[in-house]
Write a protein that holds these residues in place. Sequence first.
Motif, short mmCIF file in Angstrom:
data_model
loop_
_atom_site.label_atom_id
_atom_site.label_comp_id
_atom_site.label_asym_id
_atom_site.label_seq_id
_atom_site.Cartn_x
_atom_site.Cartn_y
_atom_site.Cartn_z
N ASN A 36 22.34 -22.44 -9.87
CA ASN A 36 23.77 -22.75 -9.97
C ASN A 36 24.09 -24.21 -9.65
O ASN A 36 25.17 -24.70 -9.99
CB ASN A 36 24.58 -21.82 -9.06
N ASP A 93 23.59 -28.53 -13.19
CA ASP A 93 24.51 -28.63 -14.33
C ASP A 93 23.73 -29.31 -15.46
O ASP A 93 23.80 -30.52 -15.64
CB ASP A 93 25.75 -29.45 -13.95
N LYS A 108 23.26 -17.52 -1.09
CA LYS A 108 22.65 -18.36 -2.13
C LYS A 108 21.41 -17.66 -2.69
O LYS A 108 20.60 -17.09 -1.94
CB LYS A 108 22.23 -19.72 -1.56
#
Length: 399
Positions: free
Chosen positions: A235, A238, A301
């Motif tokens: 995550n 990008d 996470k």
Amino acid sequence: MSGKRRDSKNRILRNGESQRQDGRYAFKYIDATGKQQFVYSWKLEKTDKTPQGKRDDISLREKEKLILKDIDDEIVPRGGEMTVLELVKKYFLQKTGVRHNTEANYKFVVNIIKKEAFGKKRIDKVKLSDAKCWLIKMQRDGRGYSSIHSIRGVIRPAFQMAVDDDLIRKNPFEFQLATVVVNDSVTREAITRKQERAFLEFVAQDKHFCRYYDGIYILFKTGLRISEFVGLTLNDMDMQNRKINVNHQLQRKRNMEYVIENTKTTSGTREIPMSDEVYACFQRIIENRKKVKTEPMIDGKCGFLYLDKNDMPMVALHWEKYFQHICKKYNSIYKVQMPKVTPHVCRHIFCSNMAKSGMNPKTLQYLMGHSDIGVTMNTYTHIGYDDAKEELERMTKVE
């Protein structure tokens, strides 16, 4: 003749002053706790000469001035009888809810001070020269710059607490560490660009280490802290906009508990652009990422880029061991030895390379995640004669 008391030179003595038969002067006063105290000196005034064979000291009236000022400012006498070790322990008691790494560092500092005679010294007796001499002594005893930096990072605010509590008037540790001890890490951790290339080429060609090449390349080319790198998840990548979102770090405690923490400083939270090469590395890491039945979840996470044999996220220690093994194998093959390379050295080298390439210092500060640009320029950059010569030649051509 006046009835006032006089010294052997016929000078009038003030209230509380007296001269003993051996010629030494004394001043009697009541301290802030109501106790009677005495101070002594062989000189009454600053201009007096110390008798031959006697220890030189400031004059009695200079001492009186300091004492009366402390009383007027309500400074606690004799530093509250507190030692350096007691002061540091008191400082620690006020630090609640700190990160486990910080707590471990506090214990490390206490254990060092316990072994030092300096730790038994009364805090009001510690002068600037004493503080400097102690740090110099520790380096001469073999302690590295980073250890001394950590120790001073604790003891300076502890003494500031004593100042704020009116136990002492001045903080003896308010000075630049670099003016006292040599930063041996700057020399030890600097490697050339040629060595960097040789290191990466060796990793790429070695059948055992090549699987770590992409991660090592990223460390060399982004300046990420190793705790930030191992904390990265899918995550945080990008890939569409080619940027790394850095907003946390992964740590593993001594009891093997995994924890997600905030970045080292608020400035550590940042977005790092990917170069084409770094982007390609992340692509390969994601494509070759270990497939597991259940993704490990750490404080909410998951999707960590590298997993160990137990299907848990790799941590800093894993990578430090890889670097150690790589250097050992490299040096067993090649005559020209590779200096010690660690994940943190990669960070040093990235910063140095960017600085040498002329990157704007504020941009470099942002990429490194430093709250203080002085750390960026002074600690992480290694500029030498060849760099200065090259820059001078470049500037001459511009003209």
